[in-house]
Design a protein around this motif. Structure first.
Motif, mmCIF file in Angstrom:
data_model
loop_
_atom_site.group_PDB
_atom_site.id
_atom_site.type_symbol
_atom_site.label_atom_id
_atom_site.label_comp_id
_atom_site.label_asym_id
_atom_site.label_seq_id
_atom_site.Cartn_x
_atom_site.Cartn_y
_atom_site.Cartn_z
ATOM 1 N N LEU A 196 4.478 58.167 54.733
ATOM 2 C CA LEU A 196 3.992 56.837 54.348
ATOM 3 C C LEU A 196 4.281 56.538 52.883
ATOM 4 C CD1 LEU A 196 0.538 56.856 56.218
ATOM 5 C CD2 LEU A 196 2.538 55.453 56.798
ATOM 6 N N GLU A 197 4.128 57.575 52.045
ATOM 7 C CA GLU A 197 4.376 57.400 50.608
ATOM 8 C C GLU A 197 5.839 57.004 50.375
ATOM 9 O OE1 GLU A 197 2.177 57.546 48.198
ATOM 10 O OE2 GLU A 197 3.540 57.462 46.487
ATOM 11 N N THR A 198 6.730 57.679 51.091
ATOM 12 C CA THR A 198 8.153 57.395 50.947
ATOM 13 C C THR A 198 8.454 55.954 51.352
ATOM 14 O OG1 THR A 198 8.576 59.679 51.557
ATOM 15 C CG2 THR A 198 10.467 58.195 51.603
ATOM 16 N N ARG A 199 7.839 55.583 52.455
ATOM 17 C CA ARG A 199 8.048 54.219 52.972
ATOM 18 C C ARG A 199 7.532 53.176 51.972
ATOM 19 N NH1 ARG A 199 9.966 50.508 55.149
ATOM 20 N NH2 ARG A 199 9.240 49.331 56.946
ATOM 21 N N ALA A 200 6.344 53.427 51.439
ATOM 22 C CA ALA A 200 5.746 52.475 50.476
ATOM 23 C C ALA A 200 6.584 52.389 49.212
ATOM 24 C CB ALA A 200 4.320 52.904 50.138
ATOM 25 N N ALA A 201 7.096 53.541 48.780
ATOM 26 C CA ALA A 201 7.928 53.560 47.561
ATOM 27 C C ALA A 201 9.218 52.771 47.786
ATOM 28 C CB ALA A 201 8.235 55.001 47.169
ATOM 29 N N GLN A 202 9.740 52.930 49.003
ATOM 30 C CA GLN A 202 10.977 52.200 49.342
ATOM 31 C C GLN A 202 10.732 50.686 49.294
ATOM 32 O OE1 GLN A 202 11.914 52.475 53.467
ATOM 33 N NE2 GLN A 202 13.434 50.850 53.240
ATOM 34 N N ILE A 203 9.602 50.271 49.811
ATOM 35 C CA ILE A 203 9.269 48.827 49.777
ATOM 36 C C ILE A 203 9.123 48.365 48.330
ATOM 37 C CG2 ILE A 203 7.509 47.111 50.402
ATOM 38 C CD1 ILE A 203 6.904 48.921 52.896
ATOM 39 N N ALA A 204 8.415 49.188 47.540
ATOM 40 C CA ALA A 204 8.160 48.819 46.141
ATOM 41 C C ALA A 204 9.457 48.686 45.363
ATOM 42 C CB ALA A 204 7.260 49.864 45.493
ATOM 43 N N SER A 205 10.480 49.468 45.779
ATOM 44 C CA SER A 205 11.750 49.401 45.038
ATOM 45 C C SER A 205 12.536 48.130 45.392
ATOM 46 C CB SER A 205 12.585 50.645 45.345
ATOM 47 O OG SER A 205 12.978 50.610 46.702
ATOM 48 N N GLN A 206 12.196 47.530 46.514
ATOM 49 C CA GLN A 206 12.969 46.366 46.978
ATOM 50 C C GLN A 206 12.344 45.024 46.622
ATOM 51 O OE1 GLN A 206 13.275 47.339 51.139
ATOM 52 N NE2 GLN A 206 15.386 48.036 50.909
ATOM 53 N N TYR A 207 11.018 45.019 46.420
ATOM 54 C CA TYR A 207 10.315 43.747 46.221
ATOM 55 C C TYR A 207 9.441 43.803 44.965
ATOM 56 C CZ TYR A 207 11.791 43.335 51.058
ATOM 57 O OH TYR A 207 12.561 43.316 52.188
ATOM 58 N N PRO A 208 9.180 42.660 44.377
ATOM 59 C CA PRO A 208 8.342 42.642 43.163
ATOM 60 C C PRO A 208 6.862 42.723 43.488
ATOM 61 C CG PRO A 208 9.051 40.407 43.676
ATOM 62 C CD PRO A 208 9.678 41.285 44.712
ATOM 63 N N CYS A 209 6.536 43.703 44.329
ATOM 64 C CA CYS A 209 5.152 43.801 44.780
ATOM 65 C C CYS A 209 4.929 45.213 45.326
ATOM 66 C CB CYS A 209 4.913 42.757 45.879
ATOM 67 S SG CYS A 209 3.241 42.705 46.485
ATOM 68 N N SER A 210 3.843 45.865 44.953
ATOM 69 C CA SER A 210 3.575 47.229 45.424
ATOM 70 C C SER A 210 2.547 47.209 46.536
ATOM 71 C CB SER A 210 3.048 48.084 44.266
ATOM 72 O OG SER A 210 3.987 48.086 43.222
ATOM 73 N N ILE A 211 2.718 48.191 47.443
ATOM 74 C CA ILE A 211 1.822 48.268 48.598
ATOM 75 C C ILE A 211 1.035 49.574 48.500
ATOM 76 C CG2 ILE A 211 1.672 48.101 51.122
ATOM 77 C CD1 ILE A 211 3.209 45.798 49.851
ATOM 78 N N TYR A 212 -0.296 49.498 48.608
ATOM 79 C CA TYR A 212 -1.135 50.690 48.463
ATOM 80 C C TYR A 212 -2.032 50.865 49.670
ATOM 81 C CZ TYR A 212 0.183 50.095 43.581
ATOM 82 O OH TYR A 212 0.889 49.942 42.431
#
Lengths: 371, 280
Positions: free
Chosen positions: B51-67
């Protein structure tokens, strides 16, 4: 045969007299003598009586002639021009004065002498009151100039180019109407209490049937009795201070113009009735207090008319012309209140619009950008 | 003081936890938090890592972090679940960029509470209104059947889908599309902008111009006659106030039900924090 017209002449030099509002006396234009209204009334009592009788006799003659010579045929133009006019001879210079059939006071166009037609205010036609002029022509002109000031939409050319074409001090005939308004009104009223109870907001509403009935007595609502006087102007000149009303006397009229009424009381009372009814309704409804809401569910207003008084009230009429348009301004000859419609400069109108809208738009845009 | 106490409590709780997650291990000392923080210990290490990897991948693509943060009981940190979520977000300075845009899903296991907290104008716009319901729909069915990993995975997928759509100018809630561009820059609704810059000033200008124009016409017929009422001439004959009945209405105002606003309030385009929550 005695003249139908009276000229008030100075007992000292026979110069024309005019009523001066500031001093409350009649002044001689030539020798400067001044006389009280009572003095002039006493001096001219007989002359006025004779003039009134002469006027009545002349009227009788006209009626007899019209009955006897009914078959005479005049051209249409002559008929129209002659309709509603009266011809008098000026007792000072002998010139013929052609006046409106309702004219009470005027001035001779040839010698300039103030002239009164006593038969127009005699017997049944005699007004109950007159409110003498307090302000003179100069005050009216000054007030008009003051009225122009600060009017940002007024075309500059208007103040520069318009000239007062005519200034007339006119005693306008008014009916002063007394009466009582009987009002009966019913309302549905509520009182509301809102409070929080646990997880609920509770609204408790008490409903009431409210009944009010009463009377409102009014006195001397003025309604102008002349077709020539614009209603809007006359209404806007109110109020007049009735404390200064005097019993009618033609001695207050020299130097001014006056017409007798040409609108009968029955033509005018409805305007007073509406005003009285609206005021009474508002007063009675105003006694319903202490409620969150009060919705009228029924009302009945009955006007009981009382006395109707006939009075002459002082009005300065100032007419100007600009751009082929006539502009009328009227001033209360007692209080100085001046009313009238001014022209509006389209350029200035849109300039004002831009002056308000543009900075607001810029400010809004700047705020939006910063936010 | 409140902040320090909150930090101490959270730190203590983290230290006491027997399943302190690998993916978050580096975060605690420096008061930073990983994207996935399983304080309640409901995920395995591998699940957490995935899940951490997935969230980090999203964070790298969009100007928004998911926690994602799970706790045993939110009351150990705050009186309300919303306060707990916003407190964590605030204390750990979570979020992307200067605007700290991000969305945090908090699960409190004891009472099965959840709370979705978004922060920053871009995040608040992307996850505004209908988007919040879509997120709930994505994970609630999993959580109700205790499928924690599946719920979080669906949550991340839905977040990514919403962010992807937003980057194309398409927002879950139609109202949101007027507020941001794909880069996250905030705009004002064209309706609001038109009102503020055109219609409002035009109306004000016309009001002023017509108001002044009205003062050029002073001759008006009157419809009342107050001055002519005789002093003492207004008399009431009947003054009757009759009580008819009393009515009572009650409107239920839930304290903290189903979906409530977050601790900071706000709405679309709001740059602070806002959120919603409920039970799973």
């Amino acid at each position: 045969m005695p003249s139908q017209i009276t000229n008030y002449q100075c007992p000292s030099c026979t110069g024309p007299l005019h009523y001066d509002g500031a001093s409350g006396k009649l002044l001689c234009d030539y020798c400067g003598s001044s006389f009280s209204v009572q003095e002039i009334e006493a001096l001219y009592k007989d002359k006025e009586e004779q003039a009134a009788q002469a006027g009545a006799a002349a009227q009788q003659e006209i009626e007899t002639f019209q009955t006897a010579e009914g078959d005479w045929s005049f051209g249409e133009a002559w008929d129209a021009a002659g309709d509603g006019l009266r011809a008098y001879n000026c007792p000072s210079c002998g010139a013929q004065l052609i006046c409106d059939e309702h004219t009470v006071a005027t001035s001779c166009p040839y010698c300039g002498n103030p002239s009164i037609v006593p038969s127009q205010v005699h017997d049944m036609l005699r007004p109950d009151y007159i409110l003498p002029f307090k302000l003179d022509k100069e005050a009216a002109v000054a007030e008009l100039k003051k009225y122009y000031r600060g009017k940002i939409l007024l075309p500059k050319a208007f103040t520069r180019e318009n000239h007062i074409q005519e200034i007339k001090g006119v005693y306008v005939p008014f009916w002063l109407i007394d009466g009582t308004a009987e009002v009966d009104m019913r309302f549905n009223a509520t009182r509301t209490n809102v409070f929080r109870q646990g997880e609920y907001q509770v609204t408790v509403t008490d409903h009431f049937a409210v009944h009010r009935a009463g009377t409102v007595e009014y006195e001397k609502i003025p309604v102008d009795a002349s077709r020539k006087a614009p209603d809007a102007h006359m209404d806007s000149l109110e109020p007049f201070d009735y404390g200064e009303l005097k019993p009618f006397s033609t001695a207050y009229m020299p130097g001014f113009y006056a017409d007798r009424y040409d609108l009968e009381p029955k033509d005018c009372v409805k305007r007073a009735d509406v005003r009285a009814a609206n005021t009474a309704e508002s007063i009675i409804a105003g006694t319903v207090t202490g409620y969150a809401s009060a919705v009228p569910t029924g009302k009945s207003i009955r006007i009981r008319r009382g006395q109707i008084h006939y009075a002459m009230l002082p009005v300065w009429m100032l007419s100007t012309q600009w751009n082929d348009q006539n502009f009328l301004f009227t001033m209360n000859g007692q209080t100085g209140r001046l009313v009238g419609d001014l022209p509006v400069s389209k350029g200035r109108f849109w300039g004002l619009f831009a002056a308000v809208a543009a900075p607001l738009a810029a400010l809004a845009a700047a705020l939006l950008y910063l936010l | 003081m409140k902040k320090q106490l909150f930090a101490l409590l959270l730190l203590a709780a983290l230290l006491l936890s027997c399943s302190v997650f690998a993916c978050a291990e580096a975060a605690q000392d420096t008061a930073q938090l990983a994207y996935i923080t399983d304080h309640a210990g409901i995920l395995s290490s591998s699940e957490c890592e995935a899940l951490e990897t997935r969230a980090a991948q999203i964070a790298s693509q969009y100007p928004c972090s998911i926690y994602v943060v799970t706790v045993q009981d939110f009351q150990s940190y705050s009186n309300t679940v919303a306060g707990c979520a916003s407190g964590i977000y605030s204390y750990y300075d979570l979020g992307y960029g200067a605007g700290r845009d991000g969305v945090l899903l908090l699960l409190s296991m004891d009472d099965r509470d959840y709370y979705v907290y978004s922060y920053g104008s871009y995040a608040n716009t992307v996850f505004y209104g209908k988007a919040g319901y879509l997120l709930d729909e994505a994970f609630l069915d999993n959580f109700r059947s205790n499928d924690w990993y599946g719920g979080f995975a669906d949550y991340l997928d839905e977040c990514e889908r919403l962010l992807l759509d937003a980057s194309k100018g398409s927002y879950a809630d139609p109202e949101a599309q007027y507020y941001v561009d794909s880069g996250g820059k905030k705009y004002v609704s064209p309706i609001v902008a038109a009102l503020a810059t055109v219609i409002g000033p035009v109306l004000a200008g016309l009001g002023a111009a017509f108001g002044v124009k009205g003062s050029m016409k002073t001759a008006k017929e009157r419809s009342t006659a107050e001055e002519y009422v005789v002093p003492g001439g207004a008399r009431l004959r009947v003054r009757d106030d009759h009580f008819i009945n009393r009515t009572e209405t009650r409107v239920h105002i839930p304290q903290d039900s189903g979906r409530g606003s977050g601790s900071s309030g706000g709405g679309v385009g709001f740059s602070g924090g806002t959120g919603h929550g409920g039970k799973f």
